[in-house]
Design an enzyme around this catalytic site. Structure first.
Site, PDB file in Angstrom:
ATOM      1  N   GLY A   1       7.953  -7.653  56.309  1.00  0.00           N
ATOM      2  CA  GLY A   1       8.681  -8.849  55.915  1.00  0.00           C
ATOM      3  C   GLY A   1       8.231  -9.364  54.560  1.00  0.00           C
TER       4      GLY A   1
ATOM      5  N   ARG B   1     -10.754 -22.332  49.720  1.00  0.00           N
ATOM      6  CA  ARG B   1      -9.934 -22.356  50.935  1.00  0.00           C
ATOM      7  C   ARG B   1     -10.119 -21.072  51.734  1.00  0.00           C
ATOM      8  NH1 ARG B   1      -4.858 -20.188  51.579  1.00  0.00           N
ATOM      9  NH2 ARG B   1      -3.645 -20.953  53.354  1.00  0.00           N
TER      10      ARG B   1
ATOM     11  N   LYS C   1       7.676 -17.841  60.018  1.00  0.00           N
ATOM     12  CA  LYS C   1       6.591 -17.441  60.904  1.00  0.00           C
ATOM     13  C   LYS C   1       6.628 -18.236  62.212  1.00  0.00           C
ATOM     14  CE  LYS C   1       4.930 -14.189  58.410  1.00  0.00           C
ATOM     15  NZ  LYS C   1       5.001 -12.782  58.866  1.00  0.00           N
TER      16      LYS C   1
ATOM     17  N   SER D   1       6.213 -11.749  52.329  1.00  0.00           N
ATOM     18  CA  SER D   1       4.918 -12.368  52.610  1.00  0.00           C
ATOM     19  C   SER D   1       4.641 -13.621  51.789  1.00  0.00           C
ATOM     20  CB  SER D   1       3.788 -11.351  52.367  1.00  0.00           C
ATOM     21  OG  SER D   1       3.781 -10.939  51.016  1.00  0.00           O
TER      22      SER D   1
ATOM     23  N   TYR E   1       8.965 -19.778  54.130  1.00  0.00           N
ATOM     24  CA  TYR E   1       8.149 -18.675  54.659  1.00  0.00           C
ATOM     25  C   TYR E   1       7.421 -19.119  55.925  1.00  0.00           C
ATOM     26  CZ  TYR E   1       4.084 -15.611  55.097  1.00  0.00           C
ATOM     27  OH  TYR E   1       3.107 -14.781  55.588  1.00  0.00           O
TER      28      TYR E   1
ATOM     29  N   ASP F   1       7.949   1.365  56.450  1.00  0.00           N
ATOM     30  CA  ASP F   1       8.109   0.395  55.375  1.00  0.00           C
ATOM     31  C   ASP F   1       9.341   0.762  54.574  1.00  0.00           C
ATOM     32  OD1 ASP F   1       5.780  -1.698  54.025  1.00  0.00           O
ATOM     33  OD2 ASP F   1       7.567  -1.271  52.860  1.00  0.00           O
TER      34      ASP F   1
END
Length: 267
Positions: free
Chosen positions: A75, A180, A146, A77, A142, A34
């Site tokens: 990456g 959700r 992906k 997020s 973003y 990281d």
């Protein structure tokens, strides 16, 4: 029997921290990478700590040496500017995959996201849920990154024979916090089970699958994940009584679908 060395990028992030203790195995070394500082190894851990950015080609070349499998969680997020998303998520993933290819890393797991298909309507795929490999409909820059990561994974499989599994992760936290998430929650224990399935399956090839638990209110399909041996043992419903009431969004991406495009946000 030789040790298995697994490189995990983004090891200081939310999912990376949750996976570190859950992926410890006898005969396995976790190479934790990281850009942020990481906690040193504790008793019983076989870990190697690497502080580096996935955008640094030389550092990624060194990190990929003698690696048997790569789990790419690194990456940005959340939503950010196009320039930052491009630099870190897209170019950074390309840099990492190129280093993995050059080092002969045979197996890669890429952390994709529900936001790659964020503008898919909930329920549009019928009662079985949205398939893991449904075509992208990103909700943000973003989400675009992906979808691009999935495409890069496909390219590196087709061109170079690298086994690549893309996980469209729903919401991986200790517990769901809104309606959700009751539908797309991935428990940390199930996330580890899914990653173990990705590492153990004999012929992963190229796959895109959902990273969620077997939730009562599921809106996506687990079929593709179950095909490689994943078996969820958790269900967000056990937390339902503690989740504040609210409306279920129209789209899978939830609030990301309304967030300002290209502006860093805390969602």
């Amino acid at each position: 029997m030789s040790e298995q060395r697994v490189l995990i990028t983004g090891a200081a992030g939310i999912v990376g921290k949750l996976m570190r203790p859950r992926l410890i195995r006898t005969g396995r070394v976790l190479r934790l990478l990281d850009v942020q500082p990481l906690e040193p190894a504790v008793a019983g851990e076989q870990v190697e700590i690497v502080t580096a950015s996935i955008t640094d080609a030389d550092a990624m070349a060194a990190a990929c040496r003698d690696v048997d499998a790569l789990i790419h969680l690194g990456g940005i997020s959340r939503e950010d500017t196009w320039e930052r998303i491009l630099e870190v998520n897209i170019d950074g993933t390309h840099t990492l995959l190129e280093a993995a290819r050059a080092a002969g890393v045979p197996r890669v797991v890429l952390a994709s996201s529900n936001h790659a298909v964020g503008f898919r309507r909930i329920g549009e795929a019928g009662p079985d849920g949205l398939p893991g490999d449904s075509a992208p409909r990103p909700d943000t820059y973003y989400g675009v990154s992906k979808a691009a990561i999935e495409a890069l994974g496909s390219l590196y499989h087709s061109r170079f024979g690298m086994d690549v599994t893309c996980l469209r992760i729903g919401s991986c936290f200790e517990r769901p916090t809104d309606p959700r998430q009751l539908s797309i929650w991935l428990s940390p224990d199930d996330c580890a089970r899914l990653l173990e399935a990705c590492l153990a399956t004999e012929k992963p090839g190229y796959r895109v699958l959902w990273g969620v638990s077997a939730n009562t209110r599921a809106i996506v399909s687990l079929r593709e994940a179950e095909e490689i041996g994943y078996r969820s043992l958790d269900d967000a419903e056990r937390f339902a009584a503690d989740v504040p009431p609210g409306m279920v969004p129209e789209y899978i991406g939830g609030a990301f679908c309304d967030a300002p495009l290209g502006q860093p946000n805390p969602l």
